[in-house]
Design a protein around this motif. Sequence first.
Motif, PDB file in Angstrom:
ATOM      1  N   SER A  52       0.831  -1.200   0.000  1.00  0.00           N
ATOM      2  CA  SER A  52       0.000   0.000   0.000  1.00  0.00           C
ATOM      3  C   SER A  52       0.864   1.249   0.000  1.00  0.00           C
ATOM      4  CB  SER A  52      -0.914   0.003   1.220  1.00  0.00           C
ATOM      5  OG  SER A  52      -0.141   0.051   2.401  1.00  0.00           O
ATOM      6  N   LYS A  85     -16.688  -4.637   7.005  1.00  0.00           N
ATOM      7  CA  LYS A  85     -15.788  -4.895   5.883  1.00  0.00           C
ATOM      8  C   LYS A  85     -16.433  -4.527   4.555  1.00  0.00           C
ATOM      9  CE  LYS A  85     -13.647  -8.979   6.157  1.00  0.00           C
ATOM     10  NZ  LYS A  85     -13.430 -10.401   6.552  1.00  0.00           N
ATOM     11  N   GLU A  91     -11.788   1.906   5.108  1.00  0.00           N
ATOM     12  CA  GLU A  91     -10.603   1.592   4.307  1.00  0.00           C
ATOM     13  C   GLU A  91      -9.904   0.339   4.824  1.00  0.00           C
ATOM     14  OE1 GLU A  91      -7.849   2.197   1.259  1.00  0.00           O
ATOM     15  OE2 GLU A  91      -9.728   3.256   1.609  1.00  0.00           O
ATOM     16  N   SER A  92      -9.808   0.218   6.161  1.00  0.00           N
ATOM     17  CA  SER A  92      -9.199  -0.963   6.764  1.00  0.00           C
ATOM     18  C   SER A  92      -9.865  -1.222   8.108  1.00  0.00           C
ATOM     19  CB  SER A  92      -7.680  -0.791   6.911  1.00  0.00           C
ATOM     20  OG  SER A  92      -7.372   0.384   7.617  1.00  0.00           O
ATOM     21  N   LEU A  93      -9.805  -2.473   8.545  1.00  0.00           N
ATOM     22  CA  LEU A  93     -10.456  -2.889   9.784  1.00  0.00           C
ATOM     23  C   LEU A  93      -9.524  -3.851  10.504  1.00  0.00           C
ATOM     24  CD1 LEU A  93     -13.130  -2.817  11.456  1.00  0.00           C
ATOM     25  CD2 LEU A  93     -13.832  -4.841  10.148  1.00  0.00           C
ATOM     26  N   TYR A  94      -9.327  -3.615  11.805  1.00  0.00           N
ATOM     27  CA  TYR A  94      -8.403  -4.422  12.603  1.00  0.00           C
ATOM     28  C   TYR A  94      -9.084  -4.901  13.879  1.00  0.00           C
ATOM     29  CZ  TYR A  94      -4.936  -1.908   9.799  1.00  0.00           C
ATOM     30  OH  TYR A  94      -4.226  -1.370   8.762  1.00  0.00           O
ATOM     31  N   ALA A 104     -11.260   0.800  13.049  1.00  0.00           N
ATOM     32  CA  ALA A 104     -11.550   0.981  11.628  1.00  0.00           C
ATOM     33  C   ALA A 104     -10.931   2.279  11.150  1.00  0.00           C
ATOM     34  CB  ALA A 104     -13.056   1.012  11.393  1.00  0.00           C
ATOM     35  N   GLU A 105     -10.318   2.244   9.973  1.00  0.00           N
ATOM     36  CA  GLU A 105      -9.857   3.460   9.312  1.00  0.00           C
ATOM     37  C   GLU A 105     -10.987   3.894   8.394  1.00  0.00           C
ATOM     38  OE1 GLU A 105      -6.587   4.955   6.044  1.00  0.00           O
ATOM     39  OE2 GLU A 105      -6.216   3.068   7.100  1.00  0.00           O
TER      40      GLU A 105
END
Length: 141
Positions: A52, A85, A91-94, A104-105
């Motif tokens: 990325s 998701k 944008e992203s999830l952790y 979450a972004e």
Amino acid sequence: MSAETEDRILAVLEDDAQASYAEIADRAEVSKPTVRKYIEKLESEGVIVGYSADIDPKKLSGKSIALVGIDVASERYVEVTQELKNLDAVESLYTSSGDHMLMAEVRASDGDAVGDVIREDILALDGVEAAHPSFLQERLK
């Protein structure tokens, strides 16, 4: 395969995800075939999950970025994770071991739009108990 060699290759990739095999080999002090072998191994093992670009939120015109801590009812965790998701603004999830179950972004056109995503899309999900945003302002490193 040496863990030290693997660490050197990963360090180069973390610094520059677009580095060529030749650049990685030079900086990690290994041969190009060694780089190729390690990268293929790390990708197949799921250690490298993607490449990325790093973005400075302040220079990203028309976009606001927030990291959002999300608390979820344990019985709805799997469903909520899947629904998050599928949201375009996420944008992203952790998963997280910190103050919140998930991080979450979230990206949107401005702060108000990020607030709308949190209120209308995230908090509206059945099982989401709380969402705590932190807006990113300036990239320092």
